[in-house]
Design a protein around this motif. Structure first.
Motif, PDB file in Angstrom:
ATOM      1  N   PRO A  25       4.317  -1.723  22.283  1.00  0.00           N
ATOM      2  CA  PRO A  25       4.220  -2.988  23.018  1.00  0.00           C
ATOM      3  C   PRO A  25       4.553  -2.807  24.493  1.00  0.00           C
ATOM      4  CG  PRO A  25       6.150  -2.980  21.600  1.00  0.00           C
ATOM      5  CD  PRO A  25       5.400  -1.723  21.317  1.00  0.00           C
ATOM      6  N   GLY A  28       8.853  -5.990  27.841  1.00  0.00           N
ATOM      7  CA  GLY A  28       9.091  -7.423  27.905  1.00  0.00           C
ATOM      8  C   GLY A  28       8.269  -8.239  26.914  1.00  0.00           C
ATOM      9  N   ALA A  29       7.523  -7.580  26.041  1.00  0.00           N
ATOM     10  CA  ALA A  29       6.712  -8.310  25.054  1.00  0.00           C
ATOM     11  C   ALA A  29       7.617  -8.919  23.989  1.00  0.00           C
ATOM     12  CB  ALA A  29       5.702  -7.369  24.415  1.00  0.00           C
ATOM     13  N   ARG A  30       7.199 -10.093  23.506  1.00  0.00           N
ATOM     14  CA  ARG A  30       7.968 -10.761  22.458  1.00  0.00           C
ATOM     15  C   ARG A  30       7.764 -10.065  21.118  1.00  0.00           C
ATOM     16  NH1 ARG A  30       6.558 -16.536  21.184  1.00  0.00           N
ATOM     17  NH2 ARG A  30       4.435 -15.813  21.348  1.00  0.00           N
ATOM     18  N   HIS A  31       8.826 -10.053  20.315  1.00  0.00           N
ATOM     19  CA  HIS A  31       8.701  -9.569  18.942  1.00  0.00           C
ATOM     20  C   HIS A  31       8.426 -10.762  18.046  1.00  0.00           C
ATOM     21  CE1 HIS A  31       9.284  -7.331  15.287  1.00  0.00           C
ATOM     22  NE2 HIS A  31      10.111  -8.280  14.876  1.00  0.00           N
ATOM     23  N   ARG A  32       7.327 -10.682  17.312  1.00  0.00           N
ATOM     24  CA  ARG A  32       6.981 -11.749  16.377  1.00  0.00           C
ATOM     25  C   ARG A  32       7.016 -11.181  14.963  1.00  0.00           C
ATOM     26  NH1 ARG A  32       1.796 -14.560  18.812  1.00  0.00           N
ATOM     27  NH2 ARG A  32       1.654 -13.044  20.474  1.00  0.00           N
ATOM     28  N   ASN A  83      -2.925  -3.938  18.975  1.00  0.00           N
ATOM     29  CA  ASN A  83      -2.117  -5.142  19.108  1.00  0.00           C
ATOM     30  C   ASN A  83      -2.670  -6.230  18.183  1.00  0.00           C
ATOM     31  OD1 ASN A  83      -0.597  -7.293  19.901  1.00  0.00           O
ATOM     32  ND2 ASN A  83      -1.105  -7.170  22.064  1.00  0.00           N
ATOM     33  N   GLU A  89      -4.686 -14.159  17.968  1.00  0.00           N
ATOM     34  CA  GLU A  89      -4.812 -15.156  19.030  1.00  0.00           C
ATOM     35  C   GLU A  89      -6.250 -15.341  19.459  1.00  0.00           C
ATOM     36  OE1 GLU A  89      -2.321 -13.773  22.152  1.00  0.00           O
ATOM     37  OE2 GLU A  89      -0.484 -14.407  21.149  1.00  0.00           O
TER      38      GLU A  89
END
Length: 91
Positions: A25, A28-32, A83, A89
């Motif tokens: 990732p 600073g990418a969000r962990h989902r 990704n 998305e």
């Protein structure tokens, strides 16, 4: 006649599994957690299918429809650079 269905399915499974395993990732990418679980399940499924083909060889149960589905999934995963969030998305 040489059956190309089994080796092609093996290569697709390995390609998907390797690409998902090598995803890193962005900083600073969000962990989902939901996306992470989906990635884990895809890695387990494609890796398990590849292992089954390696162990059973030409006796492994594969079909042309499965290969088509794996090809579409492989193209989508590589276009998203591994990704899965991008796939869900729709970017």
């Amino acid at each position: 006649m040489v059956d190309l269905l089994t080796p092609a399915t093996l290569l697709c499974c390995l390609a998907i599994c390797a690409r998902l395993l090598s995803y890193r990732p962005a900083p600073g990418a969000r962990h989902r957690p939901g996306i992470a679980w989906a990635a884990w399940l895809l890695i387990a499924a494609t890796g398990g299918q590849a292992l089954q083909i390696l162990l059973l060889g030409q006796r492994a149960p594969v079909s042309g429809w499965q290969l088509i589905l794996l090809l579409i999934l492989a193209v989508a995963v590589y276009r998203a650079r591994g990704n899965l969030a991008q796939l869900f998305e729709g970017r």
